[in-house]
Write a protein that holds these residues in place. Structure first.
Motif, mmCIF file in Angstrom:
data_model
loop_
_atom_site.group_PDB
_atom_site.id
_atom_site.type_symbol
_atom_site.label_atom_id
_atom_site.label_comp_id
_atom_site.label_asym_id
_atom_site.label_seq_id
_atom_site.Cartn_x
_atom_site.Cartn_y
_atom_site.Cartn_z
ATOM 1 N N LEU A 257 0.831 -1.209 0.000
ATOM 2 C CA LEU A 257 0.000 0.000 0.000
ATOM 3 C C LEU A 257 0.862 1.253 0.000
ATOM 4 C CD1 LEU A 257 -2.808 -1.040 2.500
ATOM 5 C CD2 LEU A 257 -2.777 -1.245 0.008
ATOM 6 N N LEU A 272 -3.194 -3.454 -4.375
ATOM 7 C CA LEU A 272 -4.254 -3.510 -3.365
ATOM 8 C C LEU A 272 -4.821 -4.917 -3.246
ATOM 9 C CD1 LEU A 272 -6.193 -2.283 -1.326
ATOM 10 C CD2 LEU A 272 -7.625 -1.536 -3.246
ATOM 11 N N ARG A 328 -6.755 2.966 3.408
ATOM 12 C CA ARG A 328 -6.843 2.835 1.952
ATOM 13 C C ARG A 328 -8.261 2.526 1.492
ATOM 14 N NH1 ARG A 328 -7.888 2.424 -2.575
ATOM 15 N NH2 ARG A 328 -6.626 1.663 -4.338
ATOM 16 N N THR A 329 -9.000 1.695 2.238
ATOM 17 C CA THR A 329 -10.288 1.192 1.758
ATOM 18 C C THR A 329 -11.495 1.735 2.511
ATOM 19 O OG1 THR A 329 -10.345 -0.742 3.242
ATOM 20 C CG2 THR A 329 -9.136 -0.977 1.154
#
Length: 410
Positions: A257, A272, A328-329
């Motif tokens: 990441l 990812l 990130r998500t």
């Protein structure tokens, strides 16, 4: 029972400073950083290791960037060991370790050690420590010439002292820390060639992870052929254990990441997805794998636990990976894991009486010392307190430096 709440930034900052305080006595009389015992005292019976020295330079330079009193002088003192005692003045590069008289303990030159020298010099350069820029220039030159294989986009694992013969072994551990070092070097120097090399090197894991269902092979021959049976007879080797290393799956999950965020639109595909695969496999195989809380150290290729000791660094990397994936998500499952693992660390790993974290626990979560006696360094634990508070890019040193800048007036 309600889910544990994650620690807030004030708690993380206090824990970071508590850890750094534990390491105040780290400077070794011969130069570099001493191996610390359970109370943070230098264990002068042990050699001075380059990897420990470099990691302690790194964390105390981060402390200096945070404005922690005394960290700049500690980082400078230990950095001097990389410039003198641990450096091979005859053949260039760095010894793996020296004894109390400053004599080399073994003569091999390892990629693992040299990657940490690059990391330490990068962080020290961002912190403005004396001698750091020259050290970084030398370390990156040695790394590029001796360890980086431009054609394969791979790293050589080890050489003999005069750089005449590489060792046949190739390894994923040195590869992983080379990615970390390359990202840091690119941040410190502004030379994005290092960032692109990190992305190319990470491609090895993007290819490997799906082929082995998220359990990363660690050991390879000189042609990068996979060796799944290495050290089956001594599975708890501290650097080359048999089987899949749960903590490395988590560490790679996070590093991919960072690569993705650093490269932006130039990032290769699959980072990812591979990060998720590695994270999910490590959790499924490693967490509560034998009925007790905590991560087991290693598993076989079917996911069965092999070494069941709980290493502090695995939990630290799980915390950092969960935090990175949530950033990130935005997925809530990663936030829950992040809070859960901090709760586990607070209950079982943080040593509030003697300082730092217990480096190893037995399968019942009692302090143990079969693989890692004492509390040698602070690298994983300090980073676990910092990474969740910072963006995925730039890397730690540059991100900490930016976070400490005064805000512009409104």
């Amino acid at each position: 029972m309600s889910a544990p709440a994650p620690p807030d930034d004030a708690w993380l900052d206090a824990e970071c400073r508590r850890l750094l305080d534990f390491g105040r006595r780290v400077a070794h009389p011969v130069g570099g950083a001493a191996w610390l015992d359970d109370d943070g005292a230098p264990d002068l019976s042990r050699p001075v290791h380059t990897w420990i020295t470099a990691r302690m330079v790194h964390v105390h330079a981060l402390g200096a960037l945070l404005g922690v009193d005394g960290c700049a002088s500690i980082a400078t003192a230990t950095l001097d060991g990389l410039r003198t005692t641990l450096r091979d003045a005859e053949h260039d590069g760095w010894f793996g370790a020296v004894d109390a008289d400053g004599q080399p303990v073994g003569t091999g030159k390892s990629c693992y050690d040299h990657a940490f020298v690059v990391l330490a010099a990068s962080t020290a350069t961002v912190a403005g420590l004396p001698g750091a820029e020259d050290l970084l220039a030398e370390a990156t030159a040695v790394f590029e010439q001796r360890f980086w294989d431009e054609d394969l986009a791979r790293v050589v694992d080890e050489w003999d002292r005069p750089w005449s013969e590489p060792v046949p072994y190739r390894g994923l551990n040195s590869t992983m820390h080379s990615v970390e070092a390359m990202l840091a070097a690119g941040d410190a120097t502004g030379d994005t060639t290092w960032h692109r090399r990190a992305a190319r090197l990470a491609g090895l894991v993007v290819d490997l992870a799906p082929a082995y269902d998220g359990r990363l092979p660690e050991h390879f021959g000189p042609d990068w052929s996979v060796d799944l049976d290495l050290n089956r007879d001594r599975p708890d080797d501290p650097f080359k254990p048999y089987g899949a290393t749960v903590g490395h799956g988590l560490e790679w999950s996070r590093l991919l990441l960072h690569v993705e965020s650093t490269l932006g639109d130039e990032a290769p595909p699959g980072l990812l997805d591979t990060s998720r695969l590695l994270f999910d496999r490590a959790v499924a195989d490693g967490w509560h794998a034998d009925g007790a809380p905590g991560f087991v150290y290693t598993t076989d290729w079917d996911g069965r636990p092999v070494v069941r000791q709980r290493m502090h660094w695995v939990t630290a990397e799980g915390i950092a990976a969960a935090g990175a994936l949530h950033r990130r998500t935005g997925e809530e499952t990663h936030a829950r894991r992040y809070a859960e693992w901090w709760a586990y660390a607070a209950e079982h790993l943080l040593d509030r009486e003697r300082g730092s974290w217990h480096h190893e626990l037995d399968p019942a979560n009692h302090p143990h010392a079969s693989v890692w006696p004492g509390k040698p360094d602070l690298y994983h634990a300090v980073q676990a307190t910092l990474l969740p508070r910072l963006p995925l890019a730039p890397g730690l040193a540059r991100a900490v430096a930016l976070s400490q800048r005064p805000s512009a007036p409104a």
